[in-house]
Design a protein around this motif. Structure first.
Motif, PDB file in Angstrom:
ATOM      1  N   THR A 382      13.278  11.637  67.289  1.00 38.24           N
ATOM      2  CA  THR A 382      11.975  12.004  67.880  1.00 38.24           C
ATOM      3  C   THR A 382      12.407  13.065  69.047  1.00 38.24           C
ATOM      4  O   THR A 382      12.197  12.592  70.168  1.00 38.24           O
ATOM      5  CB  THR A 382      11.301  10.804  68.330  1.00 38.24           C
ATOM      6  N   PRO A 383      12.388  14.211  68.729  1.00 38.40           N
ATOM      7  CA  PRO A 383      12.814  15.347  69.705  1.00 38.40           C
ATOM      8  C   PRO A 383      12.126  15.259  70.632  1.00 38.40           C
ATOM      9  O   PRO A 383      10.640  15.317  70.714  1.00 38.40           O
ATOM     10  CB  PRO A 383      12.972  16.616  68.954  1.00 38.40           C
ATOM     11  N   PRO A 384      12.620  15.190  72.118  1.00 42.55           N
ATOM     12  CA  PRO A 384      11.556  15.071  73.105  1.00 42.55           C
ATOM     13  C   PRO A 384      10.986  16.216  73.529  1.00 42.55           C
ATOM     14  O   PRO A 384      10.165  16.429  74.656  1.00 42.55           O
ATOM     15  CB  PRO A 384      12.493  14.376  74.249  1.00 42.55           C
ATOM     16  N   SER A 385      11.459  17.687  73.362  1.00 45.04           N
ATOM     17  CA  SER A 385      10.991  18.806  73.560  1.00 45.04           C
ATOM     18  C   SER A 385      10.977  19.767  72.572  1.00 45.04           C
ATOM     19  O   SER A 385      11.624  19.736  71.365  1.00 45.04           O
ATOM     20  CB  SER A 385      11.800  19.167  74.911  1.00 45.04           C
ATOM     21  N   HIS A 386      10.366  21.000  72.791  1.00 50.11           N
ATOM     22  CA  HIS A 386      10.384  21.907  71.770  1.00 50.11           C
ATOM     23  C   HIS A 386      11.895  22.511  71.505  1.00 50.11           C
ATOM     24  O   HIS A 386      12.380  22.676  70.291  1.00 50.11           O
ATOM     25  CB  HIS A 386       9.431  23.012  72.085  1.00 50.11           C
ATOM     26  N   GLY A 387      12.775  22.441  72.459  1.00 53.21           N
ATOM     27  CA  GLY A 387      13.960  23.088  72.417  1.00 53.21           C
ATOM     28  C   GLY A 387      14.851  21.804  71.629  1.00 53.21           C
ATOM     29  O   GLY A 387      15.672  22.272  70.735  1.00 53.21           O
ATOM     30  N   TRP A 388      14.605  20.678  71.915  1.00 51.54           N
ATOM     31  CA  TRP A 388      15.355  19.537  70.942  1.00 51.54           C
ATOM     32  C   TRP A 388      15.006  19.727  69.494  1.00 51.54           C
ATOM     33  O   TRP A 388      15.764  19.507  68.756  1.00 51.54           O
ATOM     34  CB  TRP A 388      15.039  18.242  71.568  1.00 51.54           C
ATOM     35  N   ARG A 389      13.761  19.922  69.426  1.00 49.71           N
ATOM     36  CA  ARG A 389      13.252  19.818  67.897  1.00 49.71           C
ATOM     37  C   ARG A 389      14.113  21.098  67.164  1.00 49.71           C
ATOM     38  O   ARG A 389      14.318  21.063  66.126  1.00 49.71           O
ATOM     39  CB  ARG A 389      11.946  20.094  67.911  1.00 49.71           C
ATOM     40  N   ILE A 390      14.285  22.397  68.044  1.00 52.87           N
ATOM     41  CA  ILE A 390      14.756  23.416  67.353  1.00 52.87           C
ATOM     42  C   ILE A 390      16.321  23.266  66.941  1.00 52.87           C
ATOM     43  O   ILE A 390      16.582  23.317  65.948  1.00 52.87           O
ATOM     44  CB  ILE A 390      14.335  24.537  68.291  1.00 52.87           C
ATOM     45  N   MET A 391      17.041  22.383  67.811  1.00 56.19           N
ATOM     46  CA  MET A 391      18.342  22.252  67.735  1.00 56.19           C
ATOM     47  C   MET A 391      18.306  21.129  66.446  1.00 56.19           C
ATOM     48  O   MET A 391      19.163  21.189  65.615  1.00 56.19           O
ATOM     49  CB  MET A 391      19.048  21.691  68.905  1.00 56.19           C
TER      50      MET A 391
END
Length: 534
Positions: A382-391
């Motif tokens: 569950t990526p906590p931010s947009h940046g984490w989701r992109i990675m």
């Protein structure tokens, strides 16, 4: 939650018992230990105390077990604890053992992992079993014990600490009364009343990821393998987890989108539609029935101290951990076992009161270790931010063509914590080249007629290799082992070596060349006593 037309406890596969309120004695005697919460953690603590001959009162504000499958994954280390308490048989008969996990990205497998297993292991790395059965099997043993008094429909509404005991205020259907106890174990869950009454708060991090968990009954021939689906057709951009359970019950966890309302998502028609889409993802077009559902979010929260005076916090009352890596229930089971043997040792005058000071550093340390591992898994699931989701999405895309990238989806399953820095662990002997270090959980080994764990005693056990010393001491079981062979090889032992194993199956000390005096001094230090207690 249950489908329309069915009662809260109207299960497709489990018959919930009903427990009447207790008939109280005219005068309340002092209880050595009061345990608040008759879930798995509270019952483990009660059974541990009973194993060591200590009476307790077990209180719960409900009239039956928790509903729904809830915590379903029980680890090998927890099975060793169940085995040490003599209650493992029904768990082995009912649960589904597993070793393998598979992860998929947009329908394509990107990872298959296998947890460590082999002939030297008495138990599989993980077992799936619904929490109702976990509670039922533990309850069967609790109810059979003359040392455990259970009071259902009994809610703790107040607490006052006196000089050398705690006075609990308890309310049941017949009124309110005071219950005195020398010590209290709060195992009353995430919404702990004891924690609130003590004025304590959990601290940490709340994650944005929310999941609906749904139990369904269906006939499906997929093996007992943990499945994780990333960005599946059923939940674009989300994650789905699927676990097989006994009785043809399947657990499906699916992530809610940021713009989805939890209230809307948990309406029955929406749960049915979401589950149907997941089943199409796994190519199941047969019949299925909806059993139960709920919603949760991933959090890493804990108390600053797991002790407040004469009150100890165990399980979710002291910490909330993410489900990824199946650490919540297993961490709580270890809590209950840890505080149980330590309270018993103090109450039986086998240890000094300072032994209880080791509970927080050991079990809070275990929680922080869980956070370090589970946080990595949670950020991936569950990526906590947009940046984490992109990675995360970039890693998943790369895993489609590069096998090594798939290991980023490894959930890092639960492993026992090592109490190397605990005051109840002696300094490790650096002369060893291998074997479980001081503070680590013991390593089981297959023998000709069983397993090494079968030879461990009720209290402390000294594993002596060859002609090593065997001091006669109360509360110490001495087990002699060959100086050559499988056990000696795995433990890095030679003639004269010894391992001291605590009641909770962790190594308290080890010596490449042991002496009776060294064993006695280590045992006294671990038990926080200046001299041996008769």
């Amino acid at each position: 939650m249950r489908p329309a037309g069915r009662d809260t406890l109207d299960s497709l596969y489990f018959d919930y018992p009903h427990f009447d309120a207790p008939k109280r004695p005219a005068t309340e005697a002092m209880s050595p230990v009061a345990i608040v919460g008759a879930g798995p953690v509270g019952m483990i603590a009660a059974l541990t105390l009973a194993k060591h001959g200590v009476c307790c009162v077990l209180l719960d504000n409900k009239a039956t077990f928790n509903d729904g499958s809830r915590a379903i994954c029980v680890s090998r280390s927890s099975f060793h604890i169940l085995d040490s308490l003599g209650v493992v048989k029904p768990f082995l008969e009912k649960s589904l053992g597993w070793t393998t996990g598979r992860s998929f990205y947009r329908g394509q497998q990107i990872l298959e992992f296998a947890m460590p297993d082999g002939a030297n292991e008495k138990f599989r790395p993980m077992y799936n079993l619904q929490q109702q059965y976990i509670e039922q099997f533990l309850w069967d043993s609790v109810a059979a014990s003359d040392l455990i008094e259970t009071r259902w429909q009994s809610e703790v509404v107040g607490l006052a600490e006196e000089d050398d005991f705690v006075r609990l205020q308890v309310t049941d259907p017949s009124g309110t009364y005071d219950l005195p106890a020398r010590w209290v174990v709060a195992a009353d869950g995430a919404r702990s009343a004891i924690r609130r009454i003590c004025g304590l708060r959990l601290k940490g991090e709340n994650y944005e990821g929310r999941y609906v968990i749904a139990d369904i009954r269906m006939r499906h021939d997929y093996p007992t393998i943990r499945r994780a689906l990333f960005d599946p057709a059923s939940r674009p951009g989300g994650t789905v987890l699927i676990h097989r359970q006994p009785d043809d019950i399947w657990r499906i966890d699916y992530q809610l989108a940021d713009d989805e309302s939890a209230d809307e998502a948990t309406r029955e028609e929406n749960v049915r539609a979401a589950v149907a889409r997941v089943l199409r993802d796994i190519d199941h077009d047969g019949e299925w029935e909806l059993e139960w559902w709920s919603v949760y979010s991933a959090n890493t929260l804990l108390l600053d101290d797991y002790r407040k005076g004469r009150v100890f916090f165990a399980g979710d009352s002291g910490h909330i951990v993410p489900i990824f890596g199946v650490r919540g229930l297993n961490n709580g089971i270890a809590d209950g076992h840890n505080i149980g043997w330590k309270l018993a040792a103090v109450l039986n005058r086998e240890a000094g009161p300072a032994l209880l000071g080791s509970y927080t550093p050991e079990r809070r340390g275990a929680t922080l270790d869980v956070f370090a591992n589970a946080t990595k898994s949670t950020r991936f699931m569950t990526p906590p931010s947009h940046g984490w989701r992109i990675m995360r999405d970039a890693a998943l895309s790369l895993a489609l063509t590069r096998e090594s990238a798939g290991w980023l989806a490894n959930p890092r399953q639960m492993t026992p914590y090592t109490y190397a820095e605990s005051p109840a662990t002696a300094p490790d002997d650096p002369a060893f080249a291998k074997g479980p270090i001081a503070g680590a959980m013991f390593q089981d080994v297959a023998l000709d007629d069983g397993f090494l764990g079968d030879l461990l005693g009720r209290d402390f056990t000294l594993l002596v290799f060859g002609d090593g010393p065997a001091p006669e001491q109360a509360g110490l079981t001495v087990t002699r082992l060959p100086a050559k062979g499988a056990v000696a090889e795995i433990y890095g032992a030679e003639d004269g070596s010894a391992y001291l194993v605590r009641p909770d199956l962790h190594v308290a000390a080890r010596w490449r060349r042991a002496s009776e005096d060294g064993v006695r001094r280590a045992l006294n230090a671990v038990l926080a006593r200046q001299e041996e207690v008769a």
